[in-house]
Design a protein around this motif. Structure first.
Motif, PDB file in Angstrom:
ATOM      1  N   ARG A   1       0.368  -1.039   0.274  1.00 57.68           N
ATOM      2  CA  ARG A   1       0.295  -0.005  -0.066  1.00 57.68           C
ATOM      3  C   ARG A   1       1.133   0.962  -0.044  1.00 57.68           C
ATOM      4  O   ARG A   1       1.640   1.423   0.513  1.00 57.68           O
ATOM      5  N   THR A   2      -0.010   2.135  -0.832  1.00 57.05           N
ATOM      6  CA  THR A   2       1.014   3.755  -0.931  1.00 57.05           C
ATOM      7  C   THR A   2       0.245   4.246  -0.412  1.00 57.05           C
ATOM      8  O   THR A   2      -0.947   4.367  -0.038  1.00 57.05           O
ATOM      9  N   THR A   3       0.588   5.850  -0.407  1.00 53.68           N
ATOM     10  CA  THR A   3      -0.233   6.763   0.049  1.00 53.68           C
ATOM     11  C   THR A   3      -0.671   7.285  -1.535  1.00 53.68           C
ATOM     12  O   THR A   3       0.329   7.918  -2.696  1.00 53.68           O
ATOM     13  N   PRO A   4      -1.997   7.682  -1.130  1.00 51.63           N
ATOM     14  CA  PRO A   4      -2.904   8.168  -3.111  1.00 51.63           C
ATOM     15  C   PRO A   4      -2.655   9.425  -3.283  1.00 51.63           C
ATOM     16  O   PRO A   4      -2.519  10.576  -2.399  1.00 51.63           O
ATOM     17  N   GLY A   5      -1.852   9.367  -4.930  1.00 54.33           N
ATOM     18  CA  GLY A   5      -0.913  10.791  -4.816  1.00 54.33           C
ATOM     19  C   GLY A   5       0.231  11.503  -4.327  1.00 54.33           C
ATOM     20  O   GLY A   5       0.552  12.237  -5.122  1.00 54.33           O
ATOM     21  N   GLY A   6       0.682  10.336  -4.276  1.00 54.86           N
ATOM     22  CA  GLY A   6       2.049  10.227  -3.436  1.00 54.86           C
ATOM     23  C   GLY A   6       2.795  10.705  -4.064  1.00 54.86           C
ATOM     24  O   GLY A   6       2.968   9.949  -5.296  1.00 54.86           O
ATOM     25  N   ALA A   7       4.006  10.571  -3.839  1.00 54.87           N
ATOM     26  CA  ALA A   7       5.467  10.134  -4.908  1.00 54.87           C
ATOM     27  C   ALA A   7       5.913   9.221  -4.858  1.00 54.87           C
ATOM     28  O   ALA A   7       6.348   8.845  -6.434  1.00 54.87           O
ATOM     29  N   THR A   8       5.210   7.781  -4.452  1.00 54.10           N
ATOM     30  CA  THR A   8       5.479   6.864  -5.106  1.00 54.10           C
ATOM     31  C   THR A   8       4.423   6.245  -5.940  1.00 54.10           C
ATOM     32  O   THR A   8       4.690   5.653  -6.865  1.00 54.10           O
ATOM     33  N   ASP A   9       3.135   6.597  -5.670  1.00 50.96           N
ATOM     34  CA  ASP A   9       2.103   6.917  -6.639  1.00 50.96           C
ATOM     35  C   ASP A   9       2.709   7.070  -8.086  1.00 50.96           C
ATOM     36  O   ASP A   9       1.708   6.615  -8.789  1.00 50.96           O
ATOM     37  N   ALA A  10       2.420   8.702  -7.611  1.00 50.89           N
ATOM     38  CA  ALA A  10       2.655   8.954  -8.974  1.00 50.89           C
ATOM     39  C   ALA A  10       3.768   8.468  -9.884  1.00 50.89           C
ATOM     40  O   ALA A  10       4.109   8.452 -10.671  1.00 50.89           O
ATOM     41  N   ASP A  11       5.443   8.232  -8.800  1.00 48.55           N
ATOM     42  CA  ASP A  11       6.287   8.350  -9.690  1.00 48.55           C
ATOM     43  C   ASP A  11       5.445   6.250 -10.440  1.00 48.55           C
ATOM     44  O   ASP A  11       6.835   6.792 -11.397  1.00 48.55           O
ATOM     45  N   LEU A  12       4.893   5.237  -9.922  1.00 44.86           N
ATOM     46  CA  LEU A  12       4.629   3.956 -10.490  1.00 44.86           C
ATOM     47  C   LEU A  12       3.792   4.216 -11.804  1.00 44.86           C
ATOM     48  O   LEU A  12       2.719   3.783 -11.793  1.00 44.86           O
ATOM     49  N   ARG A  13       3.079   5.218 -12.128  1.00 41.09           N
ATOM     50  CA  ARG A  13       2.203   5.493 -13.219  1.00 41.09           C
ATOM     51  C   ARG A  13       2.962   5.931 -14.279  1.00 41.09           C
ATOM     52  O   ARG A  13       3.502   6.882 -14.306  1.00 41.09           O
ATOM     53  N   THR A  14       2.252   5.427 -15.520  1.00 44.61           N
ATOM     54  CA  THR A  14       3.176   5.423 -16.918  1.00 44.61           C
ATOM     55  C   THR A  14       2.107   6.836 -17.048  1.00 44.61           C
ATOM     56  O   THR A  14       2.848   7.598 -18.645  1.00 44.61           O
ATOM     57  N   GLY A  15       1.222   6.971 -17.366  1.00 44.84           N
ATOM     58  CA  GLY A  15       0.341   8.268 -17.575  1.00 44.84           C
ATOM     59  C   GLY A  15      -0.567   7.954 -19.194  1.00 44.84           C
ATOM     60  O   GLY A  15      -1.001   8.506 -19.596  1.00 44.84           O
ATOM     61  N   MET A  16      -0.227   6.180 -19.509  1.00 46.83           N
ATOM     62  CA  MET A  16      -0.847   5.725 -20.109  1.00 46.83           C
ATOM     63  C   MET A  16      -2.042   4.687 -20.031  1.00 46.83           C
ATOM     64  O   MET A  16      -1.360   3.805 -19.510  1.00 46.83           O
ATOM     65  N   ARG A  17      -2.958   4.917 -20.509  1.00 46.41           N
ATOM     66  CA  ARG A  17      -3.614   3.812 -20.443  1.00 46.41           C
ATOM     67  C   ARG A  17      -3.255   1.849 -20.333  1.00 46.41           C
ATOM     68  O   ARG A  17      -2.624   1.748 -21.449  1.00 46.41           O
ATOM     69  N   GLY A  18      -4.041   1.085 -19.668  1.00 44.75           N
ATOM     70  CA  GLY A  18      -3.325  -0.012 -19.973  1.00 44.75           C
ATOM     71  C   GLY A  18      -1.673  -0.457 -20.084  1.00 44.75           C
ATOM     72  O   GLY A  18      -1.395  -1.908 -19.732  1.00 44.75           O
ATOM     73  N   VAL A  19      -0.902   0.853 -19.552  1.00 40.72           N
ATOM     74  CA  VAL A  19       0.536   0.193 -19.845  1.00 40.72           C
ATOM     75  C   VAL A  19       0.899   0.800 -18.849  1.00 40.72           C
ATOM     76  O   VAL A  19       0.737   1.805 -18.076  1.00 40.72           O
ATOM     77  N   GLU A  20       2.019   0.147 -18.085  1.00 46.09           N
ATOM     78  CA  GLU A  20       2.464  -0.543 -16.318  1.00 46.09           C
ATOM     79  C   GLU A  20       4.052  -0.750 -16.318  1.00 46.09           C
ATOM     80  O   GLU A  20       4.366  -0.960 -17.242  1.00 46.09           O
ATOM     81  N   TYR A  21       4.825   0.014 -15.480  1.00 48.96           N
ATOM     82  CA  TYR A  21       6.174  -0.299 -15.024  1.00 48.96           C
ATOM     83  C   TYR A  21       6.859  -1.498 -14.710  1.00 48.96           C
ATOM     84  O   TYR A  21       5.390  -2.078 -14.712  1.00 48.96           O
TER      85      TYR A  21
END
Length: 216
Positions: A128-148
């Protein structure tokens, strides 16, 4: 890390949750009630003050007395060998959960962070992590269906024997949706640092490897 203050606090919290008095706990544990009280009432500063005095007298450091230094600082065991572990054994070793380290490419470059994790019924690593926090943001690619793609490591080192093991999981990082949250919550995972960490994350393994240090 194991300081006397936090240990005493955890004892007191657990005792209270069970509805036990200090005398009852002492009786069940076979120790004096005064000792239970001593443990529970020690604050972190007072524990460190005592540890500092003892360390000076013993010719060592506070970090060593409180077991706060990095593991593996000792010499390698004579004749130690490395043995590869298969995926089944790796998953068995990490199944109890605990603290592991996630590695990923963050906004400031390569990043490795400790997280408290559990395994889902399907073998995914959940934390678990903080919604919208640094870790949450860093681990989002910003592209639908594309994961780190990330790596996750868990290890155990036995300081006295020199043995131990390490497991490396590589896979994709998935942000758990509202529809998937109940299954993730069923793992019982709690955030290591506490706080508002409502965002569940999953690592879906694509490769699992491990090694064990064998001593004579």
């Amino acid at each position: 890390m194991s300081d006397l203050g936090s240990f005493g606090r955890r004892v007191a919290e657990r005792r209270a949750s069970l509805g036990l008095t200090r005398e009852q706990l002492a009786g069940q544990a076979g120790v004096d009630a005064g000792y239970v009280r001593y443990l529970e009432e020690q604050s972190e500063p007072s524990a460190r003050e005592v540890a500092d005095r003892l360390a000076g007298a013993l010719g060592t450091t506070v970090a060593e007395l409180l077991d706060e230094g990095p593991v593996g600082a000792g010499e390698a065991a004579p004749g130690a060998e490395l043995a590869d572990l298969d995926e089944k054994e790796c998953l068995r070793l990490i199944a109890p959960g605990g603290v592991g380290r996630i590695a990923f490419e963050g906004r400031y470059g390569l990043t490795v962070l400790p997280v408290n994790y559990r395994l889902s019924d399907g073998g995914a690593i959940v934390f678990r992590t903080t919604p919208g926090g640094a870790t949450d943001a860093d681990l989002r690619t910003g592209m639908r269906g594309v994961e780190y793609k990330v790596a996750f490591e868990v290890d155990r080192v036995h300081e006295l024997t020199g043995g131990g093991w390490s497991v490396l999981v590589q896979g994709s990082l998935h942000h758990v949706t509202d529809e998937e949250e109940a299954a993730a919550a069923a793992t019982g995972v709690e955030p290591w640092a506490g706080g508002d960490r409502r965002q569940y994350l999953q690592i879906r393994p694509s490769r699992v490897t491990g090694r064990r240090i064998l001593t004579g």
